[in-house]
Enzyme design. Sequence first.
Site, PDB file in Angstrom:
ATOM      1  N   SER A   1     -23.199  37.651  -5.226  1.00 37.33           N
ATOM      2  CA  SER A   1     -23.642  36.461  -5.433  1.00 37.33           C
ATOM      3  C   SER A   1     -24.791  36.145  -4.678  1.00 37.33           C
ATOM      4  O   SER A   1     -25.693  36.816  -4.865  1.00 37.33           O
ATOM      5  CB  SER A   1     -22.285  35.657  -4.866  1.00 37.33           C
ATOM      6  OG  SER A   1     -22.463  34.409  -5.702  1.00 37.33           O
TER       7      SER A   1
ATOM      8  N   HIS B   1     -17.281  37.340 -11.853  1.00 38.02           N
ATOM      9  CA  HIS B   1     -18.225  37.533 -10.590  1.00 38.02           C
ATOM     10  C   HIS B   1     -17.859  38.640  -9.753  1.00 38.02           C
ATOM     11  O   HIS B   1     -16.850  38.955  -9.290  1.00 38.02           O
ATOM     12  CB  HIS B   1     -17.847  36.143  -9.808  1.00 38.02           C
ATOM     13  CG  HIS B   1     -19.165  35.692  -9.308  1.00 38.02           C
ATOM     14  ND1 HIS B   1     -20.541  35.671  -9.570  1.00 38.02           N
ATOM     15  CD2 HIS B   1     -19.163  35.279  -7.791  1.00 38.02           C
ATOM     16  CE1 HIS B   1     -21.406  35.377  -8.598  1.00 38.02           C
ATOM     17  NE2 HIS B   1     -20.633  35.111  -7.447  1.00 38.02           N
TER      18      HIS B   1
ATOM     19  N   ASP C   1     -19.228  36.091 -16.383  1.00 37.82           N
ATOM     20  CA  ASP C   1     -19.822  35.644 -15.108  1.00 37.82           C
ATOM     21  C   ASP C   1     -20.663  34.484 -15.602  1.00 37.82           C
ATOM     22  O   ASP C   1     -21.843  34.884 -16.033  1.00 37.82           O
ATOM     23  CB  ASP C   1     -20.159  36.616 -14.089  1.00 37.82           C
ATOM     24  CG  ASP C   1     -20.618  35.662 -12.920  1.00 37.82           C
ATOM     25  OD1 ASP C   1     -20.231  34.653 -12.637  1.00 37.82           O
ATOM     26  OD2 ASP C   1     -21.338  36.396 -11.914  1.00 37.82           O
TER      27      ASP C   1
END
Length: 401
Positions: free
Chosen positions: A83, A360, A335
């Site tokens: 991320s 994710h 994602d």
Amino acid sequence: MNTGRKMGFMWDVAEELKAMLVFAEHRYYGESLPFGNNSFKDSRHLNYLTSEQALADFAMLIKHLKRTIPGAKNQPVIAIGGSYGGMLAAWFRMKYPHMVVGALAASAPIWQFGNLVSCGVFMEIVTTDFKKSGPNCSESIRRSWDAINRYSRTGAGLRWLSEALHLCTPLTNTQDVQHLKVWISETWINMAMVDYPYESDFLQPLPPWPIKVVCQYLRNPNVPDAQLLQNIFQALNVYYNYSGQASCLNVSETTTSSLGIQGWSYQACTEMVMPFCTNGIDDMFEPHSWNLREFSDDCFKQWGVRPRPAWIITTYGGKNISAHTNIIFSNGELDPWSGGGVTKDITDTLVAITIPEGAHHLDLRARNAFDPTAVLLARSLEVRHMKQWIKDYYANLRKKH
């Protein structure tokens, strides 16, 4: 560069790579507060919260570790993150190539800036996840917004809505309704991010493939408003009440753990400016265009700062990054952040790995019996690249001596 517990992959492969694991806390998050309790007081104290400063911290840390840990001096370092942490890992390799031999940037949306990608792509992927997870699922959600709007026209309607959705605080005005709709949207977004094949509790305790479970309640979009909204409640309940503990739904929270909301809100208002928009046709949300002016005014109200939307592209190169080497960009097709990620190889050492049934940074999570084959493959590829970087590093070291 991420929450250590969630990065099971690193624990799983450390032994194989004979690696020491170091988790560096980002300035202004957790306990790393440069001005203690005053760190978030005003923009003067927040001035030092930037990705560049964070990267510099990591550089100083690596220097310190190499100096103080016996045997670490001539060892290669690899940056790993997911991320925002994945963006930092990639950017660290770009800015400090002499410090790390390579980077694994998992679910890192380094192109979610300016007009590098369309502002609608994020919400389109969220919608696709719901569309694929059950018949009419995304259509039911698309129709729910108008149903909410129709109920919101009268006091009696607001009372009914508050009860039907079991809200902890009843709705009283249009502002509350707007807030409710944002909260519901964020719930669907979060579900898309954590649509994992097994039980998980990254943002909330959830069943395996949570969107499939949600979509069981949303099979029929052509029911009366009252029924549709009761179905929406059942669906929301999967996310907020999987454990069965909640007596009502709290519109002011979307995640159980605070993932450093304050710090991120400031960063989004300065350099991490990511444009999002919806049109209600290619996605299941109410139409909302990206309005930089409005965003800037909100930021000024909240933090006393205005965003610099082009700065990230200026400082990290946008799509012109082919001069760099040894970065793996991994993305899961489920994602929504993959829309701003690198999903095709740029050179033979700037490689993209896609995981069709991954959400994710699934690849950074610990091994699990329910892992799809694609993620096992992705992890073994990642390890293969890392071994190559390490081998090259030692070969170069031998040449020097």
